[in-house]
Enzyme design. Sequence first.
Site, short mmCIF file in Angstrom:
data_model
loop_
_atom_site.label_atom_id
_atom_site.label_comp_id
_atom_site.label_asym_id
_atom_site.label_seq_id
_atom_site.Cartn_x
_atom_site.Cartn_y
_atom_site.Cartn_z
N GLU A 249 0.87 -1.24 -0.01
CA GLU A 249 -0.16 -0.03 -0.02
C GLU A 249 0.97 1.08 0.14
O GLU A 249 1.41 1.45 1.01
CB GLU A 249 -0.86 -0.18 1.24
CG GLU A 249 -2.24 0.70 1.18
CD GLU A 249 -1.87 2.21 1.49
OE1 GLU A 249 -1.63 3.14 0.46
OE2 GLU A 249 -1.80 2.36 2.66
N CYS A 287 -2.14 8.89 2.55
CA CYS A 287 -1.87 8.63 1.12
C CYS A 287 -2.97 9.20 0.21
O CYS A 287 -2.73 9.37 -0.83
CB CYS A 287 -1.61 7.45 1.00
SG CYS A 287 -0.22 6.53 1.98
#
Length: 481
Positions: A249, A287
């Site tokens: 990720e 993110c």
Amino acid sequence: MTSTHAFWLAGRQATGEDSFDVTNPWDGRLVATVAVPTEAQVEEAVAAAHAVREEFAATPAHVRAAALDHVVRRLTERTEEIAQLISAENGKPVKWARGEVGRAVSVFRFAAEEARRFNGGEAQRLDTDAGGTGRLALTRRFPRGPVLGIAPFNFPLNLSAHKVAPAIAVGAPIILKPAPATPVSSLILGELLAETDLPAGSWSVLTVPNDRMPALVQDERLPVISFTGSGPVGYAIMESVPRKHCTLELGGNGAAVVLADWSSEEDLDRAASRIATFSNYQGGQSCISVQRVIADASVYDRLVPKITAAVEALVTGDPSDAATDVGPLVSEDAARRVGSWVDEAVAAGATLLTGGTRDGATYAPTVLTDLPGTTTLAREEIFGPVLYVRRVDGEAEAFAAVNDSKYGLQAGVFTHDLETAFRAHRALEVGGVVIGDVPSYRADQMPYGGAKQSGVGREGVRYAMDDYTYERVLVLTGLAL
């Protein structure tokens, strides 16, 4: 809040020969001194995980679910204490830290629920072909083996939970390596796991420095790696162990698209408020924080002043103050880097509407327009409290602008039109499309991950459980079907 913390070696506390200090990025005060495991202790943890893998995989579902339920209860009871700790080690405003603890509670609750219903098996008749007469296939999932979970600093508790809870749910031993800047909340998680009846060796929390991570990554007894962090590190891990199962990720430069039909004053006020908040929450260190705002020309001139005003209304300051919206970045070096990218953009011709200043590790929430596409800020993930607004003509240009990126984690599209929503879902090269809101929305039970250079695989409790396991088929013969 200063304390000394042992790490967790195969379910028990241990200390090594060395230690390091964790400091508060807001004021530099000492938060904790954390012990570092020796190479021999790391070897002991890995060997224990490897040795217990069959026993743990065979542990009854109710035992694993009960352990996860226990963590839910204890996290809930200690919410305020842990939130204050996250805020101290990370610099995250305490109101966001409280939310992080709440999300970790949900992750463990979802995992407990999934542990009880996971792996019921799927039966398939094989007599659809003459050669399969009297045969039935039963497919179940089994752990691939021990997991190495590598967690980042920005959500030190919740993203550790996303590694640990699914592993326990499927019966896969896990070694958790927290970020060196923010290890203490992961060690608190270890305290709660130690109160359960999970087998010794089924989990460890090892506070090893980053320069010792490659040895763990390379260890063949850890066949699964779940990593959250930067793209260069993540892809270096995957390339170094091509035969392992890796979930990565990675980063993003989240885009919020405001289309022409999102045009009332109420609409634009909501978009501006959400964009301002979620460009700057966690200091922009998420993110899926908003970095790019792509606005239709018909709403651009009204939207930009609203965004600027909403950003300027955010309270920047002491993260331990409940009124604070934006705290420091994780370090002064991180703030300097953010400042250098903004300075480069302004020098290249971007217009600075607000922000652009630094005080220690704190960088002022910043808004720019007219950003040249060749700048670092236009191409990379800023991971700081900075956004820029771009004018486009129509939906097609807006969607093309979203896709003009090497990243593809999530995108937000402000529209009221259902057909537009489905077109966005089809057209945007991202892992998730959020309609009527910013890209920063994440529900911890949904699949979460990216396209392009934003990662490989999916998190989200059930999806991580699938990633940690593989299908194994049992064929039964001679049955009267």
